[in-house]
Design a protein around this motif. Structure first.
Motif, PDB file in Angstrom:
ATOM      1  N   ALA A  39       0.837  -1.197   0.000  1.00  0.00           N
ATOM      2  CA  ALA A  39       0.000   0.000   0.000  1.00  0.00           C
ATOM      3  C   ALA A  39       0.870   1.245   0.000  1.00  0.00           C
ATOM      4  O   ALA A  39       2.038   1.198   0.413  1.00  0.00           O
ATOM      5  CB  ALA A  39      -0.902   0.012   1.226  1.00  0.00           C
ATOM      6  N   MET A  41       0.704   3.812   1.835  1.00  0.00           N
ATOM      7  CA  MET A  41       1.021   4.396   3.133  1.00  0.00           C
ATOM      8  C   MET A  41       2.258   3.799   3.794  1.00  0.00           C
ATOM      9  O   MET A  41       2.790   4.350   4.734  1.00  0.00           O
ATOM     10  CB  MET A  41      -0.173   4.266   4.090  1.00  0.00           C
ATOM     11  N   ARG A  71       0.759  -7.664  -3.984  1.00  0.00           N
ATOM     12  CA  ARG A  71       0.011  -8.404  -2.963  1.00  0.00           C
ATOM     13  C   ARG A  71      -0.066  -9.881  -3.333  1.00  0.00           C
ATOM     14  O   ARG A  71      -0.454 -10.216  -4.445  1.00  0.00           O
ATOM     15  CB  ARG A  71      -1.412  -7.847  -2.824  1.00  0.00           C
ATOM     16  N   TRP A 159      -9.222  -0.110   8.210  1.00  0.00           N
ATOM     17  CA  TRP A 159      -7.956  -0.477   7.559  1.00  0.00           C
ATOM     18  C   TRP A 159      -6.858  -0.772   8.566  1.00  0.00           C
ATOM     19  O   TRP A 159      -6.737  -0.093   9.577  1.00  0.00           O
ATOM     20  CB  TRP A 159      -7.481   0.652   6.643  1.00  0.00           C
ATOM     21  N   ASN A 183     -10.332   4.368  -1.474  1.00  0.00           N
ATOM     22  CA  ASN A 183     -10.423   4.008  -0.066  1.00  0.00           C
ATOM     23  C   ASN A 183      -9.780   5.124   0.753  1.00  0.00           C
ATOM     24  O   ASN A 183      -8.585   5.372   0.632  1.00  0.00           O
ATOM     25  CB  ASN A 183      -9.700   2.675   0.152  1.00  0.00           C
ATOM     26  N   VAL A 185      -8.657   6.355   4.323  1.00  0.00           N
ATOM     27  CA  VAL A 185      -8.416   5.816   5.661  1.00  0.00           C
ATOM     28  C   VAL A 185      -8.159   6.970   6.611  1.00  0.00           C
ATOM     29  O   VAL A 185      -7.340   7.850   6.328  1.00  0.00           O
ATOM     30  CB  VAL A 185      -7.201   4.868   5.674  1.00  0.00           C
ATOM     31  N   ASP A 219      -4.741   8.624   4.919  1.00  0.00           N
ATOM     32  CA  ASP A 219      -4.068   7.725   3.973  1.00  0.00           C
ATOM     33  C   ASP A 219      -5.133   7.294   2.986  1.00  0.00           C
ATOM     34  O   ASP A 219      -6.111   6.675   3.382  1.00  0.00           O
ATOM     35  CB  ASP A 219      -3.521   6.513   4.742  1.00  0.00           C
ATOM     36  N   THR A 220      -4.978   7.642   1.732  1.00  0.00           N
ATOM     37  CA  THR A 220      -5.996   7.202   0.774  1.00  0.00           C
ATOM     38  C   THR A 220      -5.347   6.385  -0.330  1.00  0.00           C
ATOM     39  O   THR A 220      -4.161   6.525  -0.605  1.00  0.00           O
ATOM     40  CB  THR A 220      -6.767   8.380   0.130  1.00  0.00           C
TER      41      THR A 220
HETATM   42  N1  SER Z   1      -4.021   1.916   2.851  1.00  0.00           N
HETATM   43  C1  SER Z   1      -5.271   1.933   2.152  1.00  0.00           C
HETATM   44  C2  SER Z   1      -5.323   0.889   1.056  1.00  0.00           C
HETATM   45  O1  SER Z   1      -4.320   0.343   0.708  1.00  0.00           O
HETATM   46  C3  SER Z   1      -5.524   3.281   1.540  1.00  0.00           C
HETATM   47  O2  SER Z   1      -4.395   3.744   0.884  1.00  0.00           O
HETATM   48  O3  SER Z   1      -6.371   0.619   0.558  1.00  0.00           O
END
Ligand code: SER
Length: 591
Positions: A39, A41, A71, A159, A183, A185, A219-220
């Motif tokens: 991610a 973040m 992932r 999250w 998303n 967060v 965090d998006t």
């Molecule tokens: N950490 C969240 C995600 O990976 C938003 O960036 O969906």
């Protein structure tokens, strides 16, 4: 709008609103609690906890990025309409700069005004025993005219953390044309896995300790591929400009699922190798190996209708402009080498697989162990015979086996007493010790000879010495030519003939650094460097020559070494190859 235009628009939108553009970090994070960057973040984790100061590092409290992500959690889904292993994530972040109000406003403005897309609905956190319902986000969405606000619990609207611990919080998701595109967060908590009295960890089912974060943060994340699908009005991500050219290279007769898996995997392979991962039997290297071998099997079964190099070329063409770290030469070389290695057993493995009456976890593991067939292939080609085969069981068997082989190594050394184990060199008897000591000194000579031929840029990235050979990894951007290898070999042999003394002096680390002796610097990117090196306050400097000042080679080293270079014997380079991106590997023996 092309994917490239979407990236640019996103970065520009947030840059104009007080965000610093931060480049993507490596797929291999500088964080031991996770294997891959999953991610956007992740590279910012420590700005949320207050360990690092964003203003000091970026001059701003807000950042925006397009992050490479990988992932493994979705690996079994790849081949459907939307799952991938490798993907790119657009994201905006704030570390105490703004919170829910602005984050939601930005999202609304970007989707409805910049992309001109209608928002179907959004979701917010419904609340549970530990964390209250997010009524604030609901209110903000409604004030912007988004009336369709759904509520959901932990599984959907909460999250984190990535890895075993980290920042986390409630989320709000934005849906366009039925697809979740964004998303948001709201990081408010720090989450630590709870440890029981008997040291076992309570599982991830929400049983975690939450403490309020020092700095509330945003965090998006928007998956670029999925966003492009919506923006470009395509039914699946595979019809977007990122994937369509790749799929076109594959024959029409190939099943669509296979095409998608190939398209996903070649991208993953190219990016993982370029970030320094090499195929191996553990951790990131194991994942890379599986992607590579699965690619090879599918192409093989289809009668090799396209050369892998053409698929990789398409990936480079498409992504190189934005990711200059993509390393054509190394990707092709590493792939090719793995291909040659696998080629030898592939046909036989497939025959065994076809012949096996049933495929349970043991036979699946045997096919992996003896023929290198990855789990995915056994499961898939096994069809009905493998219907009871489960990934968890296979992983369990794999782990068990690794433990057994580790125990085997320990026992072997334990059997007749381990004389030496420095991590780099191991010897189980006096006789072995003599051999590895000669190899060890030869490795220092090789290192110095490489610097003589190529200059100071050469840096050691690791070495491994057995009684049969030395293996030396070093940074270098291209293949070493046979002529250059010959020069390196000649220099080493010349130093052996000179029969120079090898001695050491022990001194404080700072003083040792001033002597100009070679030592490891912690290397960025992690995987290829074999971890970080820490030196004690006092170190030994081994040198080859008559005095420390005038020595031909000086290195921080624990020894042992031969007394004179003449004891080494004749030095011979056997092989030179790519070890990972920007790292070459030489194997040499002494006769
Ligand atoms: N950490 C969240 C995600 O990976 C938003 O960036 O969906």
């Amino acid at each position: 709008m092309t994917s490239q235009e979407i990236r640019a628009k996103f970065l520009d939108f947030f840059a104009k609103r007080g965000h610093v553009i931060v480049p993507s970090s490596s797929l291999i994070p500088d964080d031991p609690s996770v294997l891959f960057t999953t991610a956007g973040m992740q590279q910012f984790k420590r700005y949320y906890t207050g360990e690092l100061d964003a203003v000091k590092d970026f001059k701003k409290k807000n950042a925006v990025s397009v992050q490479k992500c990988f992932r493994t959690s979705d690996i079994d889904e790849v081949g459907d309409e939307s799952h991938l292993t490798f993907f790119e994530m657009l994201g905006n972040f704030s570390f105490g700069g703004y919170f829910k109000e602005k984050a939601i406003e930005y999202a609304y403005e970007f989707i409805t005004e910049k992309l001109k897309l209608p928002i179907d609905y959004v979701s917010v956190f419904a609340g549970d025993k530990e964390v209250p319902a997010d009524t604030e986000s609901e209110r903000i969405w409604e004030s912007l005219g988004v009336k369709n606000v759904k509520k959901a619990g932990r599984a959907d609207n909460f999250w984190g953390p990535t890895g075993s611990e980290g920042p986390c919080g409630p989320t709000s998701e934005v849906y366009v044309r039925g697809v979740e595109v964004w998303n948001l967060v709201f990081n408010e908590y720090y989450c630590k896995t709870r440890i029981n009295a008997d040291e076992t960890r309570i599982d991830a089912e929400g049983k975690k300790i939450l403490t309020p974060l020092k700095i509330k943060g945003i965090d998006t994340g928007l998956g670029l591929e999925r966003l492009a699908m919506v923006v470009q009005g395509k039914p699946t991500i595979f019809e977007t400009d990122t994937f369509e050219p790749l799929l076109k290279l594959l024959p029409e007769t190939m099943p669509v699922r296979t095409k998608r898996i190939l398209a996903d995997h070649v991208r993953g392979v190219a990016f993982l190798i370029s970030d320094g991962v090499c195929p191996s039997n553990k951790e990131a290297g194991y994942v890379l190996r599986r992607l590579m071998r699965r690619t090879m099997v599918y192409l093989h079964l289809a009668g090799n209708p396209v050369k892998p190099v053409h698929l990789f070329e398409e990936v480079f063409e498409n992504c190189e402009r934005f990711y200059p770290e993509l390393n054509r030469e190394v990707v092709l070389e590493v792939f090719d080498e793995e291909h040659q290695r696998f080629q030898a057993t592939l046909q036989k493995g497939l025959r065994e697989l076809a012949r096996a009456p049933t495929l349970d976890v043991r036979s699946a593991f045997m096919l992996y162990e003896s023929f290198g067939l990855p789990y995915e292939i056994v499961k898939e080609l096994g069809g009905d015979k493998a219907k009871d085969l489960k990934r968890e069981d296979f992983d369990e068997e794999f782990k068990k086996h690794q433990e057994i082989s580790r125990a085997g190594v320990e026992k072997k050394f334990g059997g007749h007493g381990l004389v030496l184990d420095t991590g780099e060199i191991k010897a189980g008897s006096e006789e072995e010790l003599k051999k590895v000591t000669r190899y060890h000194t030869a490795t220092h000579l090789l290192h110095q000879a490489l610097r003589e031929v190529f200059g100071e840029e050469i840096a050691q990235r690791g070495s491994d010495i057995t009684t049969e050979r030395t293996r030396f990894d070093f940074t270098f951007p291209r293949k070493v030519t046979p002529e250059e290898l010959k020069r390196v070999e000649d220099i080493v042999n010349e130093k052996i003939r000179e029969d120079l003394p090898v001695q050491f002096e022990e001194m404080p680390k700072e003083e040792a650094e001033k002597t100009g002796a070679l030592h490891f610097f912690s290397a960025k990117g992690g995987s290829a460097s074999g971890g970080k090196w820490k030196y004690p306050t006092r170190v030994k400097v081994y040198y080859v020559g008559h005095s420390l000042e005038g020595a031909w080679n000086k290195e921080f080293c624990g020894g042992p070494h031969v007394g004179h270079t003449g004891e080494i014997g004749q030095f011979k380079i056997m092989k030179e190859e790519a070890s990972s991106a920007g790292v070459r590997r030489i194997r040499a023996t002494i006769v």
